[in-house]
Design a protein around this motif. Structure first.
Motif, PDB file in Angstrom:
ATOM      1  N   SER A 197       0.829  -1.207   0.000  1.00  0.00           N
ATOM      2  CA  SER A 197       0.000   0.000   0.000  1.00  0.00           C
ATOM      3  C   SER A 197       0.860   1.253   0.000  1.00  0.00           C
ATOM      4  N   ALA A 198       1.948   1.216   0.787  1.00  0.00           N
ATOM      5  CA  ALA A 198       2.818   2.392   0.851  1.00  0.00           C
ATOM      6  C   ALA A 198       3.488   2.638  -0.492  1.00  0.00           C
ATOM      7  N   ARG A 199       3.881   1.552  -1.164  1.00  0.00           N
ATOM      8  CA  ARG A 199       4.485   1.717  -2.495  1.00  0.00           C
ATOM      9  C   ARG A 199       3.473   2.352  -3.446  1.00  0.00           C
ATOM     10  N   ALA A 200       2.219   1.901  -3.331  1.00  0.00           N
ATOM     11  CA  ALA A 200       1.177   2.463  -4.186  1.00  0.00           C
ATOM     12  C   ALA A 200       0.997   3.959  -3.900  1.00  0.00           C
ATOM     13  N   VAL A 201       1.040   4.331  -2.650  1.00  0.00           N
ATOM     14  CA  VAL A 201       0.899   5.743  -2.279  1.00  0.00           C
ATOM     15  C   VAL A 201       2.055   6.563  -2.854  1.00  0.00           C
ATOM     16  N   LEU A 202       3.268   6.024  -2.735  1.00  0.00           N
ATOM     17  CA  LEU A 202       4.438   6.736  -3.274  1.00  0.00           C
ATOM     18  C   LEU A 202       4.327   6.901  -4.790  1.00  0.00           C
ATOM     19  N   ASN A 235       1.632   7.239  -6.254  1.00  0.00           N
ATOM     20  CA  ASN A 235       0.422   8.000  -6.541  1.00  0.00           C
ATOM     21  C   ASN A 235      -0.697   7.202  -7.181  1.00  0.00           C
ATOM     22  N   LYS A 236      -0.748   5.929  -6.830  1.00  0.00           N
ATOM     23  CA  LYS A 236      -1.910   5.153  -7.294  1.00  0.00           C
ATOM     24  C   LYS A 236      -2.358   4.217  -6.174  1.00  0.00           C
ATOM     25  N   GLY A 237      -3.153   3.257  -6.533  1.00  0.00           N
ATOM     26  CA  GLY A 237      -3.634   2.337  -5.508  1.00  0.00           C
ATOM     27  C   GLY A 237      -5.064   2.646  -5.148  1.00  0.00           C
ATOM     28  N   PRO A 238      -5.726   1.666  -4.553  1.00  0.00           N
ATOM     29  CA  PRO A 238      -7.150   1.791  -4.272  1.00  0.00           C
ATOM     30  C   PRO A 238      -7.406   2.810  -3.161  1.00  0.00           C
ATOM     31  N   ALA A 239      -8.615   3.303  -3.142  1.00  0.00           N
ATOM     32  CA  ALA A 239      -8.971   4.276  -2.123  1.00  0.00           C
ATOM     33  C   ALA A 239      -9.620   3.565  -0.945  1.00  0.00           C
ATOM     34  N   LEU A 292      -1.978   6.451   5.029  1.00  0.00           N
ATOM     35  CA  LEU A 292      -0.600   6.496   4.541  1.00  0.00           C
ATOM     36  C   LEU A 292      -0.374   7.752   3.702  1.00  0.00           C
ATOM     37  N   SER A 293      -1.364   8.085   2.860  1.00  0.00           N
ATOM     38  CA  SER A 293      -1.242   9.285   2.031  1.00  0.00           C
ATOM     39  C   SER A 293      -1.161  10.531   2.898  1.00  0.00           C
ATOM     40  N   HIS A 294      -2.011  10.562   3.895  1.00  0.00           N
ATOM     41  CA  HIS A 294      -2.014  11.726   4.777  1.00  0.00           C
ATOM     42  C   HIS A 294      -0.653  11.905   5.462  1.00  0.00           C
ATOM     43  N   PHE A 295      -0.122  10.801   5.968  1.00  0.00           N
ATOM     44  CA  PHE A 295       1.188  10.840   6.620  1.00  0.00           C
ATOM     45  C   PHE A 295       2.247  11.328   5.631  1.00  0.00           C
ATOM     46  N   HIS A 296       2.208  10.741   4.430  1.00  0.00           N
ATOM     47  CA  HIS A 296       3.214  11.067   3.423  1.00  0.00           C
ATOM     48  C   HIS A 296       3.131  12.544   3.029  1.00  0.00           C
ATOM     49  N   SER A 297       1.888  13.027   2.923  1.00  0.00           N
ATOM     50  CA  SER A 297       1.719  14.422   2.485  1.00  0.00           C
ATOM     51  C   SER A 297       2.260  15.403   3.529  1.00  0.00           C
ATOM     52  N   ARG A 298       2.371  14.936   4.769  1.00  0.00           N
ATOM     53  CA  ARG A 298       2.835  15.829   5.833  1.00  0.00           C
ATOM     54  C   ARG A 298       4.252  15.483   6.285  1.00  0.00           C
ATOM     55  N   SER A 299       4.993  14.804   5.415  1.00  0.00           N
ATOM     56  CA  SER A 299       6.326  14.355   5.839  1.00  0.00           C
ATOM     57  C   SER A 299       7.248  15.520   6.157  1.00  0.00           C
ATOM     58  N   GLU A 300       6.977  16.681   5.600  1.00  0.00           N
ATOM     59  CA  GLU A 300       7.850  17.824   5.915  1.00  0.00           C
ATOM     60  C   GLU A 300       7.169  18.816   6.846  1.00  0.00           C
ATOM     61  N   VAL A 301       5.986  18.464   7.307  1.00  0.00           N
ATOM     62  CA  VAL A 301       5.222  19.378   8.166  1.00  0.00           C
ATOM     63  C   VAL A 301       5.080  18.817   9.586  1.00  0.00           C
TER      64      VAL A 301
END
Lengths: 698, 698
Positions: free
Chosen positions: A474-479, A481-485, A492-501
Motif C-alpha cells: 500500500s505504501a508503495r502504491a501511495v508513493l 500515486n496510485k492504488g485503491p482508495a 498512509l497518504s495523509h502521513f506522506h503528504s505531511r512528511s515535511e510538516v
C-alpha cells in the motif's frame, strides 16, 4: 468423605457479606445494565440465550459440578455425551443453526463433534461436487458419518505446501493410494479424530504419473462403521493430553498405502479425469481466503466476550475481597478496603474491561465490512454471465479493494485481539490473588482452552508478515500515486503528504486526534519498514521483528478507530442514554491512552506526541479515568450478561457468595476428600481407604 | 488399545533427522559445555546430581511415563508414594540435607511432605522452646508426626494481622481454645494439610482475658494418629484442584472450640505464664525477616534454572523444527529453514536465554551478600553479652545496613525474577508453535506448577510497595545528607549530585555505562515518586502504579549490575576461557539492551539515553547480538545440564528425537486410546469399550 459437620454449615463469612457488597456496588452506579446488554447483543439474541439456557439446565448431562475434578478420560466421555444430547435436542426443539450455536456457546467446552460440524461439513459443502455432497454431506448432516478435517501433520503446521501425505492416482483401476511416507507425515492435532470420527477429509499431495499437483482434499473412511475399530493399514488415535482443550480428542492418522475410489477426491475445483488420467482445474478455490477472513473476523468478535468472562469474574471478586487498610485512611476508620479500590488493581483490570468493549465493537465493524464486501461482490457476480454457482464467501482473482484491505486487517486483528484476550485472562486470574489459582476461579481452564486461538487460523506471529506485506504494498502504491482508495491508503497518504510538516495531535483533549495519533504512528512505522526493505535492501528475515511491531501498531489503530466510530454512530447513540455514552467514551479513552502509554516509545519516535503529553496521560488522565470508571465496574461487567451457570466460577458469582461457594465445592464436591491415606513413610505402603474399601500399593 | 502396527514402527521423520541436526548444531559452536556447566554449579554439585539421578532412575516409583496422563487423585497418590520412597532412600543412602534437596529437585514435582519438611520443622526449630522441640521436632524428624504450616485463611492472604482464627487462654484449666468464628477463618491453601498431615502449626490470634495479642503459632493435632480421621470438632480436607500443583494436597481447616494444652503455643519469643495468666514477651521473632530474605534470595536463584528448563526445550525444538523457506533464499536452494534461524523466534528466545544467566548470577550475588551479612551479625552478636542463644538468620532491631538493603532488594528481585521466569516459560511454550500446547512439550505443567511463586512469599505486586518505601526512605536520607553507605544511597547520591548536569552514557559502546544508565533511570523514578509523595502530598494509593514501576526499574538495575559484576569477577574469569567469557558478555548486552528497549520510554524520560541510542540499540545492536549468539544457542542450553529424565519433554530431548518421542507417547502410552466409543448421537448411549469390558451410560 466425612460429611460437612453441622457446626460448619452454620458459619458465615465475616464482615460485610459478599451479597450486600455487590448490592451496594450496583446501587452506586446508574449504568442501565439491560440497555447496555441489548446494545451488545440485541434483545432477540438475549432472549434466545435465556430460553436455551433453561433447556440445558434441565438436563443432568450438562451438570458442571464435576468438571474441574475429572480426569482426561472422564472429561472426554462427558463431553461426547453432551454433544450427543445436543444433537437430540436439535431435533426435539427444532433448533435453527443460530440456536444450536448458542447452545454450544453456553456449554462452553470444546466438544468431540466440533470439527465435524465446522470444517468437515464446510469443506464438503464448499469443495464437493453435487454428487459428492449427496453421497457424504447428507450422511454427515444426519450424523450417520462423523468426520474431521485432517490437514496439519506432525512435522508441518502453517506451511501447507510442505505436507507429506500423498494421494497417488492409479490409472489401472481408477483409484488413489493414500500413503504416509514418513513419521512426520502423520496427521496430527486433528480435532474430533482421536476417538470420535469415522471419516476424515484428508489433505494430501495429489500425484499423477509421478508429478505432484499440490495438496488436495480427499474424503476417506478411517474407522469401521459398526465396530468403530480402525480400518486395515490405518493407524489412528488420540495425540494425548494438552495444556487445555482436553474434552476434545485431537488425533493422529497414518496410512499404509490405502486405496480409495475416484469419488473420494473433492472435485469442485479440480479433478482427475478418469478417462484421460489428466488433471483438470475448473475454477479456483479462492473462496478459502474469504472464508479465512470470515473465520478471523469471528475470532476478533469473540475475543471481546472471551475476555469479558475473566474480567467479570475478577471484577466481582475484587469488589468483594477486602485486604489491608488504606495507608492514608483516617486513624479512626477501621476495616480492610475492597481490593478494587487499589489503583494497582484498577490499572490491571479496568483497561481490560475497556478492551472487552473495544474488541466487541471492532469485531462488529469487521463483520459488517465483510458482509458489505460480500454484497458488492455478489451483485457484481450476478451481473456477470457466470455459469458456475458460487455461493458463500469468496474473493475474485482481481480482488475487491475492500476485501483485500479486510483480509489484511483480519490477519492483524486476529493476532492482536486473541493476544489481548489470552494475556488479559491471565492478568485477570492473577488479579484474583491466591484464589485465582484455584480451579474454582473458573478462569484457568477457560484461559487454557482459549490459548490455541493464538496459534490456529494463522499463528499470531506468522500473520503479522501478511499484514506488513500488505502495508508495504500500500505504501508503495501511495508513493507511486496510485492504488485503491481505502482507509489504509488514506492514512498512509495523509502521513506522506505531511512528511515535511509533521503533526500536532491533541491526544488528551480530543478523541479524534487520539485516533489520528494511532494512524500516524502506524504510518510512520510502515514507511520506516519500507525504507529498510526497498532502499536499504535489508533481508526479509532481518525485518520480521519490525514487521511484527508494524502489524501490532496498525491493528491497534484499527481497534481504536472502530471503538471511536462505534461511539459516534447512530446505531449506538440511539440505543443508550447520554450518561452511558459518556461512560463508554471514558472506556474508549482509557483503552486508547493506556495502549498509547504501553507503546510510548513508538509514539515518541514517530513524533505523534510529546514526552509531556505521555507524562500527562500516564500520571494524570489515566489515573483520573480509573477513578471515574471504578464506581461502574460491577455494572459494566453485569452488562455482558453472563449467567452463573456459564461462568462456573466461585469468585465470579453474581450474588457475591464467593467464600460460601469455594467452601462448598472443596468440602462437598471434591473427590480427593473421599480417600484416606496412611501418612507414614516407613509403613512402605500407600494404605488407602476409599469409602470402605482398603487398598495398598507402592 | 490397538498396538502400534509394524509398518508404523519402521517409519522415520522425513528430511534431516533431529539427531543429526543437533549434532551439527553442537559441532558448529566452540562453547565448552562442561566448563560452563561447572561455572554454574561446581563440579561437586554436578557429580552429586549425577549420582542421585542414577538412584532415582533405578526405582519404578519415580517412573514419569504416566505423569501427563493421570488425573488428580492418581497424581497425588503417586506423589505421596514418591515422598515416602525418598524418605526410605535417605536412610538407605545416608543422604545429607544437600543430597536430599537434590533428589527432590530432580523429582521436580511438589510433594505432599513439602510443608512438613520446610515450614513445619523450620517453625518448630525457630520458635519452639527446647522442651517443645523435644516433644514435637524429634517426632517430626522421624516422620512419626506429619505437619504443615497453617497461616493463610479463606478470607485472608497477605495481611497476617487480619487472621480470624482465635486461641483463647483458659485460666481455669490452663488450656487454649482454638476456634474459627467465621467461614472466612477457615485455613486455606495449607500445603500438605489436605490429606497428609496429622499436625498443623496454626497461626491464631492469642486472646487473654478478652484482649488480643496478635497472631501466634500453635502446634495442634488435627487427625487421629492411627485411623488418620479428623479429630472431633475439626473439619479438614483438600481445597480442590488448581491450575497446577495438583500433586500437592493444599488443605482447609476449621476448629469448633477445640481445647489444646499450654505446651501447644510455641513459646520461644512469647508465652502465657500459667501462674499469673500474663502475656510474656521474651525477645522478638524478628529473625523471620531474615528468613524471608533468605527464602526470597533462593527464589531469585532458582528463577534462572526454572526458566532455563523452558529455554532448553524451546531452543532444541526450534533447532530441529523446520518451517517455510527463507523468502530471500536463492532460487536454487531448496528446503525449509530451522525456525531458530528466524529473527522473530530469536528475539523471543535468545533474550530469555540471556535472562537465565542474568538471574543465576543475581541469585548467587544475593546469597553471597546474605551470607556476608549473617557473618557480620554473628560476629557482632558473639561480641555482645547476649544471654539468649540466637542461631540462624536474623535481623537486629537497629538493622544492619547491608541486611536492610538486602531485604528491600530481595523483595524487588523476588517479584521481578519470578515474573521473568513465569512469563518467559509461557513465551518458550508459544515459541514451540502448536506442539508447545501438547503436554509432551513438558513446559505447560512446569509453568503451571511454578505460577504460585509469583503470589506466595509476598505477592509480586504487594512486594513492590516495600521496595518503594525503602527507596523513598533512602532518597530522603540522601537529601538530608545522611543515611548508610550502601549501593542504593550511592546511586541516589550520584544522581542527585548531577541533577543540574545530567548524564551521558555510552550505552552501546560501554558495558559499565549501560549499568549506570539503569541506575540513573531507577534513581530518576525514585526522586519523581518522592516528589509526588512528599511535595505534592499525593495519597499512597494514587502512587501504587508509580511504585510498581519504580520497584521494577530498581530490580532491573540490580540484575544488570549483578550480571555485569559476575563477568568481571575473578571467580568467573578464572573458570572459563576467553571466547566463552566474550560470549557471556554478549548475553549480558543482549539482556540489558533488550530490557532497556522494552522500557525505552522510561529511559527517555529520565534522560539516561537518547532516541537515537535506543533506535540504534533496537535496529542494530540487538539484531547483531542475536546473529552472533545464535550459533551457540544449543550448546548454551546444554550447559545448564538438564537430564532428559528431568525435562520429561518430547520437544526438548537432547538427542533431537522430537517426533519419534511425541509419537511414542501418543501411540503407546496414551490411555485414552484404550477406550472405544460409539460415535453416533442417536444411539443415545455412550457405548464404551475398555479392553474387553463394555459400558453404557449417558
Amino acid at each position: 468423605m466425612a460429611p460437612t459437620p453441622d457446626w460448619v454449615k452454620h458459619l458465615k463469612p465475616s464482615g460485610a457479606q459478599g451479597e450486600d457488597v455487590l448490592t451496594q456496588e450496583r446501587a452506586g452506579s446508574n449504568v442501565p445494565v439491560e440497555q447496555l446488554n441489548e446494545l451488545l447483543f440485541t434483545r432477540e439474541v438475549i432472549e434466545r440465550k435465556r430460553r436455551i439456557l433453561g433447556i440445558l439446565k434441565s438436563h443432568q448431562v450438562f451438570d458442571k459440578s464435576q468438571n474441574y475434578f475429572s480426569g482426561r478420560i472422564e472429561r472426554f466421555e462427558r463431553a461426547l455425551a453432551r454433544e450427543k444430547k445436543l444433537r437430540l435436542l436439535i431435533k426435539e426443539h427444532n433448533w435453527d443453526p443460530d440456536e444450536f450455536r448458542t447452545a454450544t456457546e453456553l456449554v462452553s467446552e470444546p466438544g468431540p463433534y466440533g470439527l465435524h460440524d465446522s470444517m468437515f461439513k464446510v469443506t464438503l459443502d464448499g469443495q464437493g461436487t453435487p454428487e459428492q455432497q449427496e453421497m457424504f454431506l447428507t450422511l454427515a448432516n444426519d450424523y450417520k458419518i462423523i468426520g474431521c478435517y485432517a490437514q496439519t501433520e506432525l512435522g508441518h503446521g502453517s506451511n501447507v505446501r510442505g505436507l507429506e501425505t500423498t494421494a497417488t492416482w492409479n490409472p489401472q483401476d481408477k483409484t488413489f493410494t493414500i500413503h504416509s511416507p514418513h513419521l512426520t507425515a502423520s496427521k496430527w492435532w486433528i480435532g474430533s479424530l482421536g476417538r470420535t470420527a469415522n471419516y476424515a477429509c484428508v489433505m494430501a499431495q495429489l500425484i499423477i504419473n509421478g508429478k505432484s499437483h499440490g495438496p488436495h482434499p480427499f474424503v476417506v473412511q478411517v474407522r469401521d462403521m459398526k465396530t468403530h475399530e480402525p480400518l486395515e493399514n490405518i493407524h489412528v488415535g488420540d495425540i494425548g493430553p494438552k495444556f487445555g482443550y482436553n474434552t476434545m480428542d485431537n488425533g493422529f492418522l497414518l496410512f499404509n498405502k490405502v486405496k480409495i475410489p475416484h469419488i473420494s477426491m473433492l472435485a469442485r475445483f479440480s479433478r482427475v479425469d478418469p478417462a484421460t488420467n489428466a488433471y483438470v482445474r475448473q475454477g479456483s478455490p479462492s473462496l478459502i481466503y474469504g472464508t479465512l477472513t470470515w473465520v478471523r473476523s469471528t475470532i476478533v468478535m469473540q475475543a471481546g466476550s472471551v475476555l469479558a468472562r475473566g474480567v467479570t469474574i475478577a471484577t466481582r471478586y475484587c469488589a468483594v475481597r477486602r485486604q489491608f487498610q488504606d495507608r492514608d485512611a483516617p486513624q479512626g476508620e477501621k476495616g480492610e478496603s475492597p481490593v478494587l479500590n487499589y489503583t494497582m488493581v484498577q490499572i490491571r483490570l479496568l483497561p481490560l474491561l475497556a478492551a472487552t468493549f473495544a474488541l466487541h465493537f471492532t469485531g462488529a465493524a469487521m463483520m459488517a465490512l465483510y458482509q458489505e464486501s460480500q454484497k458488492k461482490m455478489n451483485t457484481r457476480d450476478a451481473s456477470k454471465d457466470s455459469s458456475m454457482r458460487r455461493p458463500g464467501p469468496e474473493e475474485t482473482e482481481s480482488g475487491s479493494d475492500i476485501l483485500a484491505d479486510l483480509h489484511a486487517s483480519s490477519c492483524g486483528l486476529k493476532a492482536l485481539s486473541s493476544t489481548i484476550a489470552a494475556e488479559g485472562l491471565e492478568a485477570c486470574r492473577r488479579a484474583c490473588g491466591g484464589h485465582g489459582y484455584s480451579s474454582f476461579s473458573g478462569i484457568g481452564s477457560w484461559y487454557a482452552d482459549y490459548l490455541p486461538t493464538i496459534t490456529w487460523e494463522g499463528d499470531n506471529y506468522m500473520l503479522t508478515q501478511q499484514v506488513a506485506r500488505y502495508l508495504l504494498k500500500s505504501a508503495r502504491a501511495v508513493l507511486a500515486n496510485k492504488g485503491p482508495a481505502n482507509d489504509t491508503t488514506r492514512i498512509l497518504s495523509h502521513f506522506h503528504s505531511r512528511s515535511e510538516v509533521g503533526c500536532a495531535f491533541d491526544i488528551i483533549g480530543s478523541d479524534s486526534d487520539l485516533v489520528d495519533a494511532f494512524a500516524w504512528r502506524a504510518s510512520f512505522l510502515t514507511f520506516e519498514a519500507l525504507k529498510h526493505r526497498d532502499e536499504h535492501k535489508k533481508p526479509w528475515n532481518d525485518l520480521l521483528v519490525d514487521f511484527y511491531r508494524l502489524s501490532k501498531a496498525h491493528s491497534q489503530y484499527m481497534v481504536t478507530k472502530s471503538f471511536y466510530e462505534a461511539l459516534q454512530s447512530q446505531a449506538t447513540t440511539s440505543k443508550i442514554n447520554t450518561d452511558t455514552l459518556e461512560l463508554l467514551k471514558k472506556l474508549f479513552r482509557l483503552f486508547a491512552l493506556h495502549t498509547l502509554e504501553q507503546e510510548a516509545s513508538e509514539f515518541y519516535a514517530s513524533g505523534a506526541c510529546s514526552k509531556h503529553q505521555i507524562s500527562l496521560a500516564r500520571t494524570n488522565t489515566v489515573m483520573r479515568l480509573l477513578k471515574e470508571i471504578r464506581p461502574h465496574a460491577v455494572k459494566l461487567v453485569d452488562a455482558w450478561g453472563f449467567d452463573d451457570w456459564v461462568l462456573d466460577s466461585s469468585l465470579g458469582r453474581s450474588d457475591g457468595k464467593v467464600y460460601e461457594d469455594m467452601f462448598y465445592r472443596a468440602s462437598e464436591l471434591n473427590p480427593l476428600n473421599r480417600i484416606t491415606v496412611d501418612p507414614y513413610p516407613d509403613s512402605a505402603v500407600l494404605f488407602r481407604r476409599v469409602e470402605g474399601e482398603v487398598k495398598s500399593k507402592l
